[in-house]
Design a protein around this motif. Sequence first.
Motif, PDB file in Angstrom:
ATOM      1  N   PHE A  22       0.794  -1.234   0.000  1.00 51.16           N
ATOM      2  CA  PHE A  22       0.000   0.000   0.000  1.00 51.16           C
ATOM      3  C   PHE A  22       0.829   1.288   0.000  1.00 51.16           C
ATOM      4  O   PHE A  22       0.289   2.355  -0.244  1.00 51.16           O
ATOM      5  N   HIS A  23       2.112   1.198   0.304  1.00 56.79           N
ATOM      6  CA  HIS A  23       3.057   2.312   0.109  1.00 56.79           C
ATOM      7  C   HIS A  23       2.672   3.564   0.880  1.00 56.79           C
ATOM      8  O   HIS A  23       2.755   4.678   0.366  1.00 56.79           O
ATOM      9  N   GLY A  24       2.280   3.398   2.137  1.00 57.12           N
ATOM     10  CA  GLY A  24       1.887   4.553   2.930  1.00 57.12           C
ATOM     11  C   GLY A  24       3.047   5.270   3.597  1.00 57.12           C
ATOM     12  O   GLY A  24       2.978   6.472   3.843  1.00 57.12           O
ATOM     13  N   TYR A  25       4.111   4.538   3.910  1.00 56.77           N
ATOM     14  CA  TYR A  25       5.240   5.123   4.624  1.00 56.77           C
ATOM     15  C   TYR A  25       6.312   5.620   3.659  1.00 56.77           C
ATOM     16  O   TYR A  25       6.705   4.912   2.734  1.00 56.77           O
ATOM     17  N   ALA A  26       6.781   6.859   3.902  1.00 56.83           N
ATOM     18  CA  ALA A  26       7.964   7.358   3.196  1.00 56.83           C
ATOM     19  C   ALA A  26       9.226   6.882   3.900  1.00 56.83           C
ATOM     20  O   ALA A  26      10.225   6.561   3.258  1.00 56.83           O
ATOM     21  N   THR A  27       9.185   6.833   5.235  1.00 58.53           N
ATOM     22  CA  THR A  27      10.316   6.391   6.055  1.00 58.53           C
ATOM     23  C   THR A  27       9.768   5.662   7.271  1.00 58.53           C
ATOM     24  O   THR A  27       8.865   6.168   7.941  1.00 58.53           O
ATOM     25  N   VAL A  28      10.303   4.470   7.545  1.00 61.37           N
ATOM     26  CA  VAL A  28       9.957   3.738   8.761  1.00 61.37           C
ATOM     27  C   VAL A  28      11.137   3.849   9.716  1.00 61.37           C
ATOM     28  O   VAL A  28      12.279   3.571   9.342  1.00 61.37           O
ATOM     29  N   PRO A  50      -6.358   0.895   0.877  1.00 63.78           N
ATOM     30  CA  PRO A  50      -6.468  -0.483   1.379  1.00 63.78           C
ATOM     31  C   PRO A  50      -7.868  -1.063   1.262  1.00 63.78           C
ATOM     32  O   PRO A  50      -8.036  -2.280   1.317  1.00 63.78           O
ATOM     33  N   TRP A  51      -8.881  -0.215   1.075  1.00 57.76           N
ATOM     34  CA  TRP A  51     -10.232  -0.723   0.853  1.00 57.76           C
ATOM     35  C   TRP A  51     -10.355  -1.342  -0.534  1.00 57.76           C
ATOM     36  O   TRP A  51     -11.068  -2.324  -0.718  1.00 57.76           O
ATOM     37  N   ASN A  52      -9.675  -0.764  -1.490  1.00 52.22           N
ATOM     38  CA  ASN A  52      -9.645  -1.283  -2.862  1.00 52.22           C
ATOM     39  C   ASN A  52      -8.609  -0.465  -3.613  1.00 52.22           C
ATOM     40  O   ASN A  52      -8.774   0.747  -3.769  1.00 52.22           O
ATOM     41  N   ILE A  53      -7.553  -1.094  -4.084  1.00 50.18           N
ATOM     42  CA  ILE A  53      -6.431  -0.355  -4.674  1.00 50.18           C
ATOM     43  C   ILE A  53      -6.791   0.316  -5.992  1.00 50.18           C
ATOM     44  O   ILE A  53      -6.017   1.130  -6.497  1.00 50.18           O
ATOM     45  N   SER A 102      -5.965   3.654   8.231  1.00 46.56           N
ATOM     46  CA  SER A 102      -7.054   2.750   7.876  1.00 46.56           C
ATOM     47  C   SER A 102      -6.614   1.288   7.907  1.00 46.56           C
ATOM     48  O   SER A 102      -7.370   0.413   8.337  1.00 46.56           O
ATOM     49  N   ALA A 103      -5.395   1.025   7.468  1.00 48.24           N
ATOM     50  CA  ALA A 103      -4.900  -0.352   7.377  1.00 48.24           C
ATOM     51  C   ALA A 103      -4.367  -0.885   8.693  1.00 48.24           C
ATOM     52  O   ALA A 103      -3.905  -2.019   8.756  1.00 48.24           O
ATOM     53  N   GLY A 104      -4.433  -0.095   9.756  1.00 47.49           N
ATOM     54  CA  GLY A 104      -3.926  -0.553  11.040  1.00 47.49           C
ATOM     55  C   GLY A 104      -2.422  -0.593  11.098  1.00 47.49           C
ATOM     56  O   GLY A 104      -1.835  -1.465  11.731  1.00 47.49           O
ATOM     57  N   LEU A 105      -1.766   0.385  10.444  1.00 44.15           N
ATOM     58  CA  LEU A 105      -0.312   0.483  10.456  1.00 44.15           C
ATOM     59  C   LEU A 105       0.161   1.606  11.363  1.00 44.15           C
ATOM     60  O   LEU A 105       1.340   1.962  11.376  1.00 44.15           O
ATOM     61  N   CYS A 106      -0.753   2.214  12.081  1.00 46.70           N
ATOM     62  CA  CYS A 106      -0.505   3.150  13.179  1.00 46.70           C
ATOM     63  C   CYS A 106      -1.853   3.354  13.849  1.00 46.70           C
ATOM     64  O   CYS A 106      -2.886   2.919  13.323  1.00 46.70           O
ATOM     65  N   TYR A 107      -1.868   4.024  14.995  1.00 45.28           N
ATOM     66  CA  TYR A 107      -3.135   4.236  15.709  1.00 45.28           C
ATOM     67  C   TYR A 107      -3.762   5.587  15.403  1.00 45.28           C
ATOM     68  O   TYR A 107      -4.958   5.799  15.644  1.00 45.28           O
ATOM     69  N   GLY A 108      -2.984   6.489  14.868  1.00 45.28           N
ATOM     70  CA  GLY A 108      -3.461   7.795  14.467  1.00 45.28           C
ATOM     71  C   GLY A 108      -2.350   8.493  13.728  1.00 45.28           C
ATOM     72  O   GLY A 108      -1.174   8.114  13.844  1.00 45.28           O
ATOM     73  N   SER A 109      -2.692   9.508  12.958  1.00 45.05           N
ATOM     74  CA  SER A 109      -1.679  10.175  12.143  1.00 45.05           C
ATOM     75  C   SER A 109      -1.982  11.661  12.052  1.00 45.05           C
ATOM     76  O   SER A 109      -3.072  12.117  12.379  1.00 45.05           O
ATOM     77  N   ILE A 110      -0.982  12.389  11.586  1.00 44.74           N
ATOM     78  CA  ILE A 110      -1.128  13.810  11.329  1.00 44.74           C
ATOM     79  C   ILE A 110      -1.345  14.021   9.833  1.00 44.74           C
ATOM     80  O   ILE A 110      -0.646  13.439   8.999  1.00 44.74           O
ATOM     81  N   GLY A 111      -2.342  14.849   9.513  1.00 38.57           N
ATOM     82  CA  GLY A 111      -2.584  15.257   8.130  1.00 38.57           C
ATOM     83  C   GLY A 111      -2.606  16.770   8.049  1.00 38.57           C
ATOM     84  O   GLY A 111      -2.548  17.466   9.064  1.00 38.57           O
ATOM     85  N   SER A 112      -2.682  17.275   6.832  1.00 34.47           N
ATOM     86  CA  SER A 112      -2.862  18.724   6.647  1.00 34.47           C
ATOM     87  C   SER A 112      -3.932  18.937   5.585  1.00 34.47           C
ATOM     88  O   SER A 112      -4.190  18.063   4.754  1.00 34.47           O
ATOM     89  N   SER A 131      -9.610  10.963   4.716  1.00 37.99           N
ATOM     90  CA  SER A 131     -10.446  10.386   5.776  1.00 37.99           C
ATOM     91  C   SER A 131     -11.694   9.761   5.167  1.00 37.99           C
ATOM     92  O   SER A 131     -12.110   8.657   5.547  1.00 37.99           O
ATOM     93  N   ALA A 132     -12.291  10.456   4.205  1.00 34.24           N
ATOM     94  CA  ALA A 132     -13.502   9.944   3.553  1.00 34.24           C
ATOM     95  C   ALA A 132     -13.224   8.676   2.771  1.00 34.24           C
ATOM     96  O   ALA A 132     -13.980   7.703   2.844  1.00 34.24           O
ATOM     97  N   THR A 133     -12.138   8.656   2.002  1.00 36.17           N
ATOM     98  CA  THR A 133     -11.869   7.516   1.124  1.00 36.17           C
ATOM     99  C   THR A 133     -11.372   6.295   1.881  1.00 36.17           C
ATOM    100  O   THR A 133     -11.422   5.185   1.357  1.00 36.17           O
ATOM    101  N   CYS A 134     -10.901   6.498   3.120  1.00 34.69           N
ATOM    102  CA  CYS A 134     -10.362   5.383   3.900  1.00 34.69           C
ATOM    103  C   CYS A 134     -11.197   5.038   5.124  1.00 34.69           C
ATOM    104  O   CYS A 134     -10.771   4.260   5.972  1.00 34.69           O
ATOM    105  N   GLY A 135     -12.401   5.624   5.233  1.00 29.23           N
ATOM    106  CA  GLY A 135     -13.295   5.287   6.329  1.00 29.23           C
ATOM    107  C   GLY A 135     -12.836   5.788   7.687  1.00 29.23           C
ATOM    108  O   GLY A 135     -13.097   5.147   8.711  1.00 29.23           O
ATOM    109  N   LEU A 136     -12.187   6.960   7.724  1.00 27.88           N
ATOM    110  CA  LEU A 136     -11.604   7.489   8.950  1.00 27.88           C
ATOM    111  C   LEU A 136     -12.382   8.686   9.488  1.00 27.88           C
ATOM    112  O   LEU A 136     -13.270   9.223   8.833  1.00 27.88           O
ATOM    113  N   THR A 137     -11.980   9.100  10.673  1.00 25.29           N
ATOM    114  CA  THR A 137     -12.478  10.319  11.307  1.00 25.29           C
ATOM    115  C   THR A 137     -11.327  11.314  11.352  1.00 25.29           C
ATOM    116  O   THR A 137     -10.275  11.015  11.916  1.00 25.29           O
TER     117      THR A 137
END
Length: 467
Positions: free
Chosen positions: A43-49, A145-148, A164-174, A184-190
């Motif tokens: 899913f390529h969500g992380y730039a750096t782990v 992750p709901w549908n690529i 959304s994929a359970g790869l962290c418990y919360g995140s920062i967006g802008s 948030s809408a496309t991934c079923g988030l708040t």
Amino acid sequence: MSADPLHYKSITEISGLFRHGELQPSEVTAAMLNRIAELDGRFHGYATVLAERAMAQAKRCDDEIAKGIWRGPLHGVPIGLKDLCYTTFAPTAGGTTIHANFVPSFNATIVDRLERAGAVTLGKLKMTEGAYTSHHPNDQAPLNPWNIDYWVGSSSSGSGVVTSAGLCYGSIGSDTGGSIRFPSATCGLTGIKPTWGRVSRHGVFPLADSLDHVGPMCRSAADAAAMLGVIAGADINDPTTLRAPVPNYLAGLGDGIRGLRIGVDRKYTQEGIDPQVVAALKDAERMLADLGADIREIKFPAYEKLVSMWIPMCSIETAEAHLGTYPSRKSEYGPDLAQLIEQGRSMSGIEIAAVHHERLKFSGSLAALFGDIDLLLIPTMPVPIPTLTKMGEYGTDPNVLLSILRFTAVFDFSGSPTITLPMGLASDNMPLSMQLVGPHLSEDVLARAGHAFQSATDWHTRRPPLD
């Protein structure tokens, strides 16, 4: 303990388990890093782990909690940071190739606040180039992750994917035009887009300073409230931050919404809107009424002209933000961001004044509306989540793009706070989403209303088909 698997438990539940010694931050962080290794290649969500650093942080949290030191609801909780947040411990590329190796000399204020609160930073999250609409051509875009095959929203795409994929418990967006709300809408988030100035932007790469908002993306209103309580507040390094005291957003979550006045403009929210979105919004309205809200018919201020001015306004401020590298390094920019900057560089003073005046008129009319209501109920998007193919078609039609912005961009102009909430599933089993919008500094009311809705519905508990 809830029946949710470990990676999908809420921040508030994980926090309680830590505090009572039933789990340790180090074992949860290790499990999360294993899940990232297993799934993020898809899913390529992380730039750096930041695996080694995260484990060291988590072990410090183990020791602190064992000694009775408690830093609050994020203590020991693994989170992700959008890669426009400055970090001294990892590159901050902002989705660009120009800054691929840029390691700042200081952390963004929100990074320091999160880590002082005990949060464990798992890594930096992918984003569109410069936080505009598309990823740099040399970068692999995150996949939904709901549908690529479906759109994953705009600039905070990595934040949406990993949360959304359970790869962290919360995140920062802008959010400048919708980039907390769309992913948030496309991934079923708040997601909470706070009042402009509620959260410091010091050490955050700008797209358009007067439109940029920084906020949390989580799996529930309660979790978003927990994160917002840590990052909100005045900052001496950002003179645009608001000096208003920061309430305890978690304290009043259970107070309900009886008597809360929620405005609905059926023309604004239904005409030209996909029937599936309208039906789900009507269901949400009925649920809010059942919970005791006072639903009131209102007339939303004229917005069409202002929406049409979002790209010009964004272009002006983006051109200013990139003066250090554009046009001197123009060849290293992707085509969409370069085109935006070129537009901004060509804008006249008269055109800029026209945008400014329209913005003032709309913001004044909206503030007056909130004299009669407490919150506004609207969709997040006028259509169900588009496929990537459909988004490609939309890209050739500016009218469609402006239609998608109708429920988001105006509240970046006005600086109004919003909470984005899942409200159903479309016929293709992709999430549908709504927003509640409030007057400035009403994040506590938004979180309470979101929590009330989520206490009576289970849309926010639906997960992508991964496990």
